[in-house]
Motif scaffolding. Structure first.
Motif, short mmCIF file in Angstrom:
data_model
loop_
_atom_site.label_atom_id
_atom_site.label_comp_id
_atom_site.label_asym_id
_atom_site.label_seq_id
_atom_site.Cartn_x
_atom_site.Cartn_y
_atom_site.Cartn_z
N HIS A 164 41.29 0.52 -12.02
CA HIS A 164 42.66 0.83 -11.62
C HIS A 164 43.02 2.27 -11.98
CE1 HIS A 164 43.70 -3.22 -10.42
NE2 HIS A 164 43.24 -3.69 -11.56
N TRP B 127 47.84 5.75 -13.28
CA TRP B 127 49.23 5.69 -12.82
C TRP B 127 49.26 5.97 -11.33
CZ3 TRP B 127 52.88 2.97 -14.56
CH2 TRP B 127 54.20 3.17 -14.15
N ASP C 207 42.43 -1.05 -7.00
CA ASP C 207 43.82 -1.17 -6.58
C ASP C 207 43.98 -1.81 -5.21
OD1 ASP C 207 44.90 0.10 -8.93
OD2 ASP C 207 44.12 1.98 -8.14
N PRO D 60 47.77 -1.95 -20.33
CA PRO D 60 48.00 -1.34 -19.01
C PRO D 60 47.07 -0.18 -18.73
CG PRO D 60 49.71 -0.68 -20.55
CD PRO D 60 48.90 -1.73 -21.25
N SER E 280 58.00 -5.46 -9.01
CA SER E 280 56.80 -5.13 -8.24
C SER E 280 56.31 -6.32 -7.44
CB SER E 280 55.70 -4.60 -9.16
OG SER E 280 55.40 -5.54 -10.18
N PRO F 7 51.82 -5.09 -14.96
CA PRO F 7 51.47 -4.66 -13.59
C PRO F 7 51.76 -5.70 -12.52
CG PRO F 7 49.50 -5.25 -14.81
CD PRO F 7 50.64 -5.31 -15.79
N GLU F 8 51.99 -6.95 -12.93
CA GLU F 8 52.38 -8.00 -11.98
C GLU F 8 53.78 -8.50 -12.32
OE1 GLU F 8 48.39 -7.34 -11.25
OE2 GLU F 8 48.88 -8.39 -13.10
N ASN G 130 51.37 4.09 -5.96
CA ASN G 130 51.32 3.55 -7.32
C ASN G 130 51.21 2.03 -7.29
OD1 ASN G 130 52.39 2.54 -9.99
ND2 ASN G 130 52.46 4.73 -10.39
N LYS G 131 50.09 1.53 -7.80
CA LYS G 131 49.87 0.09 -7.83
C LYS G 131 50.73 -0.59 -8.88
CE LYS G 131 47.56 -3.83 -9.14
NZ LYS G 131 47.73 -4.63 -10.37
N GLN G 132 50.92 0.05 -10.03
CA GLN G 132 51.68 -0.56 -11.12
C GLN G 132 53.12 -0.85 -10.70
OE1 GLN G 132 49.55 -1.03 -13.71
NE2 GLN G 132 48.05 0.16 -12.57
#
Length: 467
Positions: free
Chosen positions: A61, A64, A71, A254, A291, A286-287, A345-347
């Protein structure tokens, strides 16, 4: 499992008229192999990036902003969830039965999500079991899938009257036919953008509760007092998760801990810099809640591709629709990112991230559809297809490390004297004289290919783990 794997050999079936048959002959039911293969690829990618990412951080991942191979896994899963919803729920004409099925599967996903990622199992390296309920992690991969599945599936069920209409020949007609799905998508975008750019984030602080951490018991202050920031310490996504979930119930490792601001070894893990900001030590989910709301968009896009599959019967018509939408999503996401309008940004699961990863999912699935369902090169992807047909099993045993944890539980004299460590050291790392190459090959052959063969054996016996 609709979200991750087919339930039986009849799930995700597609009526494809055979050539040169009379109008009176019923079309044969044909399984959509490309969807199984895409699902299998996604599970294999999860194993690959999780177990090899430590040695190859460029596939793990992104710390940031940005997008690495890892990802793409979560959006690919959600895209597949959407396609499965469009295909499977049409086989259940009774509305009450469909709702009951959706709710039951949602509860099962939540249960397995808490069991696997809530902290009960610490496999494969820590031979312990159990969790302090004051620190249980409420969110996770399956929980996010459960939310997206529940919301989008209920919309699919409750809007069936509009779905029964005839589809005109106009290209835009399929969007009109399923207008309620896109209204939901628009609502998600508005709510998400309003929250991340409109929420005021005050100063906050946290205390290290990990007894193995050298900073155990120490409190760290974080200065914010801002609105509309998307940086690690002061974004609204993290702020709302801390308020609703509680900071002790968030993910303690994270990806931002590998950022340049935190460690000199970036993008590898390593000791924090002496001047590392306080937020480097903090948890982040992150989940998380906000988001996960944005993540519903990935599922809606997947549903659209399933609707195209159902309503458009010609290969060229389907591929034209998929390709146009896939490239449109990809290009729009790149524009948003490189113009600095909305970073990738995945987070945070930003809009540019949704666009790029959904566009990539569309194009990858289209490629599999061409290779497998049109050109009939299915045999080239059999291990992935087998994994895709038993994906819940492989996800639990391999991606979540339950099988490796079980094997590691049998050791001689020292916990590191196990069969798995022996295979890694002597068959892969020792032969190649490189830990990085050895671990990479171990993951490919001793994990992904191994579970492909196991899934193939179970498929031949008609054994599937379904939810």
């Amino acid at each position: 499992m609709t979200e991750i794997k087919p339930e039986t050999t009849h799930q995700h079936s597609l009526l494809v008229p055979e050539p040169d048959i009379s109008d009176q002959k019923l079309p044969k039911s044909k399984r959509l192999a490309s969807l199984d293969i895409f699902r299998g690829l996604t599970v294999a990618l999860m194993i690959f990036v999780d177990d090899a990412g430590g040695e190859w951080p460029m596939i793990g991942h992104a710390p940031w902003n940005g997008c690495n191979l890892a990802d793409f896994v979560m959006p690919f899963f959600l895209f597949i969830v959407g396609m499965a919803i469009a295909l499977s729920l049409k086989r259940i004409p009774d509305q009450f039965a469909a709702i009951r099925r959706v709710i039951l599967r949602t509860l099962k996903l939540l249960f397995w999500g808490l069991l696997l990622q809530g902290g009960f199992s610490h496999a494969p390296d820590k031979l312990t079991y159990g969790v302090d309920m004051k620190e249980i992690r409420w969110c996770g991969i399956l929980q996010r899938i459960a939310l997206s599945y529940l919301v989008v599936a209920l919309v699919e069920i409750f809007t069936r009257k509009s779905q029964a209409e005839e589809l005109s020949s106009r290209w835009f007609s399929i969007f009109k036919l399923y207008a309620w799905h896109w209204i939901l998508g628009a609502g998600v975008i508005v709510v998400y953008l309003a929250i991340i750019y409109g929420t005021y984030v005050p100063d906050w602080h946290f205390t290290i509760h990990d007894k193995d951490n050298v900073n155990y018991g120490k409190s760290f202050p974080v200065t914010c007092n801002v609105r509309g920031k998307l940086d690690p310490p002061c974004n609204a996504v993290g702020y709302i998760d801390r308020k609703v979930l509680g900071i002790n119930h968030m993910y303690h490792h994270p990806a931002w801990k590998r950022s340049i601001a935190c460690t000199e070894n970036s993008p590898y893990e390593g000791p924090f810099r002496r001047d590392a900001p306080a937020w480097c030590y903090a948890p982040f989910e992150p989940e998380g809640i906000i988001s996960s709301i944005s993540a519903i968009l990935s599922t809606i896009i997947g549903v659209h591709f399933g609707h195209v599959l159902v309503h458009l019967k010609g290969h060229s018509e389907r591929l034209k629709n998929w390709a146009m939408m896939g490239f449109a999503l990809l290009i729009s996401g790149l524009i948003l990112h490189f113009t600095h309008a909305i970073p990738l940004n995945k987070q945070l699961y930003t809009l540019s991230y949704v666009s790029i990863t959904s566009g990539a999912a569309a194009l990858v699935f289209s490629a599999f559809y061409i290779a497998v369902d049109i050109w009939n090169f299915r045999y080239l992807f059999l291990p992935l297809e087998w994994i895709g047909m038993n994906a819940m099993l492989v996800y639990v045993m391999a991606a979540e490390g339950i099988f490796a944890g079980f094997i590691n539980g049998w050791y001689y004299d020292d916990p590191h004297n196990t069969l798995i460590y022996w295979i890694q050291k002597h068959i892969f790392i020792g032969v190649w004289h490189s830990r990085r190459v050895g671990i990479l090959l171990y993951v490919i052959f001793a994990e992904i290919l191994f579970w492909g063969v196991v899934s193939g054996i179970l498929h031949s016996l008609g054994i599937y783990w379904k939810l």
